[in-house]
Design a protein around this motif. Structure first.
Motif, mmCIF file in Angstrom:
data_model
loop_
_atom_site.group_PDB
_atom_site.id
_atom_site.type_symbol
_atom_site.label_atom_id
_atom_site.label_comp_id
_atom_site.label_asym_id
_atom_site.label_seq_id
_atom_site.Cartn_x
_atom_site.Cartn_y
_atom_site.Cartn_z
ATOM 1 N N GLU A 41 0.826 -1.207 0.000
ATOM 2 C CA GLU A 41 0.000 0.000 0.000
ATOM 3 C C GLU A 41 0.860 1.256 0.000
ATOM 4 O OE1 GLU A 41 -2.294 3.349 1.327
ATOM 5 O OE2 GLU A 41 -0.798 2.422 2.607
ATOM 6 N N ARG A 42 2.064 1.173 0.515
ATOM 7 C CA ARG A 42 2.973 2.331 0.574
ATOM 8 C C ARG A 42 3.404 2.763 -0.821
ATOM 9 N NH1 ARG A 42 2.239 5.355 4.491
ATOM 10 N NH2 ARG A 42 1.461 5.645 2.598
ATOM 11 N N LEU A 43 3.380 1.844 -1.797
ATOM 12 C CA LEU A 43 3.772 2.197 -3.165
ATOM 13 C C LEU A 43 2.801 3.172 -3.815
ATOM 14 C CD1 LEU A 43 5.107 -1.098 -4.747
ATOM 15 C CD2 LEU A 43 6.324 1.066 -4.533
ATOM 16 N N PHE A 44 1.532 3.116 -3.441
ATOM 17 C CA PHE A 44 0.530 3.970 -4.074
ATOM 18 C C PHE A 44 -0.242 4.823 -3.089
ATOM 19 C CE2 PHE A 44 1.154 0.308 -6.853
ATOM 20 C CZ PHE A 44 1.513 0.951 -8.021
ATOM 21 N N GLY A 45 -0.109 4.551 -1.788
ATOM 22 C CA GLY A 45 -0.882 5.260 -0.784
ATOM 23 C C GLY A 45 -0.329 6.631 -0.458
ATOM 24 N N SER A 46 -1.141 7.397 0.237
ATOM 25 C CA SER A 46 -0.734 8.737 0.642
ATOM 26 C C SER A 46 -0.142 8.708 2.049
ATOM 27 C CB SER A 46 -1.938 9.688 0.593
ATOM 28 O OG SER A 46 -2.967 9.209 1.416
ATOM 29 N N GLY A 47 0.394 9.831 2.476
ATOM 30 C CA GLY A 47 1.016 9.930 3.792
ATOM 31 C C GLY A 47 2.415 9.351 3.786
ATOM 32 N N GLY A 48 3.200 9.711 4.781
ATOM 33 C CA GLY A 48 4.544 9.166 4.929
ATOM 34 C C GLY A 48 5.627 10.094 4.399
ATOM 35 N N MET A 49 6.860 9.620 4.527
ATOM 36 C CA MET A 49 8.039 10.411 4.181
ATOM 37 C C MET A 49 8.688 9.875 2.932
ATOM 38 S SD MET A 49 10.368 12.670 4.779
ATOM 39 C CE MET A 49 11.058 13.275 6.293
ATOM 40 N N PRO A 50 8.958 10.686 1.942
ATOM 41 C CA PRO A 50 8.604 12.098 1.755
ATOM 42 C C PRO A 50 7.217 12.223 1.138
ATOM 43 C CG PRO A 50 9.960 11.382 -0.072
ATOM 44 C CD PRO A 50 9.830 10.201 0.862
ATOM 45 N N SER A 51 6.667 13.410 1.175
ATOM 46 C CA SER A 51 5.348 13.642 0.592
ATOM 47 C C SER A 51 5.425 13.587 -0.930
ATOM 48 C CB SER A 51 4.829 15.021 1.024
ATOM 49 O OG SER A 51 3.717 15.394 0.243
ATOM 50 N N SER A 52 4.722 12.622 -1.506
ATOM 51 C CA SER A 52 4.712 12.523 -2.970
ATOM 52 C C SER A 52 3.847 13.624 -3.573
ATOM 53 C CB SER A 52 4.228 11.147 -3.419
ATOM 54 O OG SER A 52 2.959 10.869 -2.897
ATOM 55 N N HIS A 53 2.844 14.084 -2.817
ATOM 56 C CA HIS A 53 2.036 15.209 -3.293
ATOM 57 C C HIS A 53 2.925 16.446 -3.455
ATOM 58 C CE1 HIS A 53 -1.212 12.642 -1.723
ATOM 59 N NE2 HIS A 53 -1.985 13.282 -2.575
ATOM 60 N N SER A 54 3.746 16.714 -2.443
ATOM 61 C CA SER A 54 4.639 17.872 -2.508
ATOM 62 C C SER A 54 5.681 17.710 -3.601
ATOM 63 C CB SER A 54 5.351 18.084 -1.163
ATOM 64 O OG SER A 54 4.416 18.385 -0.170
ATOM 65 N N ALA A 55 6.231 16.514 -3.728
ATOM 66 C CA ALA A 55 7.224 16.263 -4.776
ATOM 67 C C ALA A 55 6.618 16.512 -6.153
ATOM 68 C CB ALA A 55 7.756 14.833 -4.675
ATOM 69 N N THR A 56 5.395 16.065 -6.353
ATOM 70 C CA THR A 56 4.728 16.216 -7.646
ATOM 71 C C THR A 56 4.462 17.677 -7.980
ATOM 72 O OG1 THR A 56 3.660 14.071 -7.340
ATOM 73 C CG2 THR A 56 2.720 15.532 -9.022
ATOM 74 N N VAL A 57 3.829 18.402 -7.047
ATOM 75 C CA VAL A 57 3.466 19.784 -7.358
ATOM 76 C C VAL A 57 4.680 20.711 -7.394
ATOM 77 C CG1 VAL A 57 1.070 19.596 -6.608
ATOM 78 C CG2 VAL A 57 2.807 20.327 -4.958
ATOM 79 N N CYS A 58 5.714 20.412 -6.621
ATOM 80 C CA CYS A 58 6.931 21.235 -6.684
ATOM 81 C C CYS A 58 7.706 20.957 -7.970
ATOM 82 C CB CYS A 58 7.791 21.022 -5.447
ATOM 83 S SG CYS A 58 7.117 21.862 -4.002
ATOM 84 N N ALA A 59 7.693 19.711 -8.423
ATOM 85 C CA ALA A 59 8.295 19.398 -9.716
ATOM 86 C C ALA A 59 7.522 20.100 -10.829
ATOM 87 C CB ALA A 59 8.312 17.887 -9.947
ATOM 88 N N LEU A 60 6.211 20.069 -10.749
ATOM 89 C CA LEU A 60 5.358 20.743 -11.732
ATOM 90 C C LEU A 60 5.649 22.235 -11.772
ATOM 91 C CD1 LEU A 60 2.746 20.729 -13.584
ATOM 92 C CD2 LEU A 60 1.501 21.209 -11.477
ATOM 93 N N THR A 61 5.709 22.857 -10.606
ATOM 94 C CA THR A 61 5.939 24.304 -10.527
ATOM 95 C C THR A 61 7.332 24.677 -11.021
ATOM 96 O OG1 THR A 61 4.410 24.425 -8.651
ATOM 97 C CG2 THR A 61 5.909 26.282 -8.954
ATOM 98 N N THR A 62 8.329 23.921 -10.600
ATOM 99 C CA THR A 62 9.703 24.204 -11.018
ATOM 100 C C THR A 62 9.861 24.029 -12.526
ATOM 101 O OG1 THR A 62 10.483 23.462 -8.857
ATOM 102 C CG2 THR A 62 12.126 23.637 -10.606
ATOM 103 N N ALA A 63 9.322 22.946 -13.066
ATOM 104 C CA ALA A 63 9.413 22.703 -14.506
ATOM 105 C C ALA A 63 8.662 23.781 -15.291
ATOM 106 C CB ALA A 63 8.871 21.313 -14.851
ATOM 107 N N SER A 64 7.523 24.213 -14.774
ATOM 108 C CA SER A 64 6.767 25.282 -15.438
ATOM 109 C C SER A 64 7.560 26.577 -15.441
ATOM 110 C CB SER A 64 5.420 25.506 -14.745
ATOM 111 O OG SER A 64 4.595 24.385 -14.880
ATOM 112 N N GLY A 65 8.206 26.871 -14.322
ATOM 113 C CA GLY A 65 9.023 28.075 -14.240
ATOM 114 C C GLY A 65 10.206 28.033 -15.181
#
Length: 152
Positions: A41-65
């Protein structure tokens, strides 16, 4: 095959998906090390270290910039979405996880006698993030994007 060339040529998409993927794999490895057992469940689930949500949106924002410039609407939209997602991960979703822990302990550890109540399954406790988990995901997403973007 043309569609795969277009997808792989999309720097913003590739960086975002790579950020999520690496975060999920790291999260799973960290969980295995800490708990000495594999939880798929850790492969696809939410929560835990590091935040995959944060990694995704920060990658999106950085790449867009990097691709469109920090004055672009693409950067503006992704930046606002990133702030909302990370704020939500540390706020509402984190509180939801705490409430799930409490309810699971009440219902499944016989703290409360619930005669006649049939409980199907435990509530998910790993839904939110600590500020450290969100920060780690953000750093991961930004770092991944800087590395991947050097190939575009």
């Amino acid at each position: 095959m043309e569609i795969w060339n277009e997808i792989l040529g999309n720097q913003v998409l590739v960086c975002s998906v790579a950020g999520w993927t690496v975060a999920q794999v790291l999260k799973t490895i960290i969980d295995v090390v800490l708990n000495r057992s594999f939880n798929p469940e850790r492969l696809f689930g939410s929560g835990g270290m590091p935040s995959s949500h944060s990694a995704t949106v920060c990658a999106l924002t950085t790449a867009s910039g990097l691709k469109y410039g920090v004055g672009s609407f693409e950067f503006a939209i992704s930046f606002v979405v990133a702030m909302v997602v990370m704020y939500d991960a540390m706020g509402v979703r984190r509180e939801t996880g705490k409430q799930a822990q409490l309810l699971n302990s009440v219902f499944f550890e016989n703290i409360l006698n619930l005669d006649g109540v049939l409980l199907q399954e435990k509530l998910k406790e790993y839904v939110g993030h600590t500020p450290l988990q969100v920060a780690a995901g953000a750093v991961l997403g930004i770092g991944m994007t800087l590395v991947i973007s050097s190939f575009y």
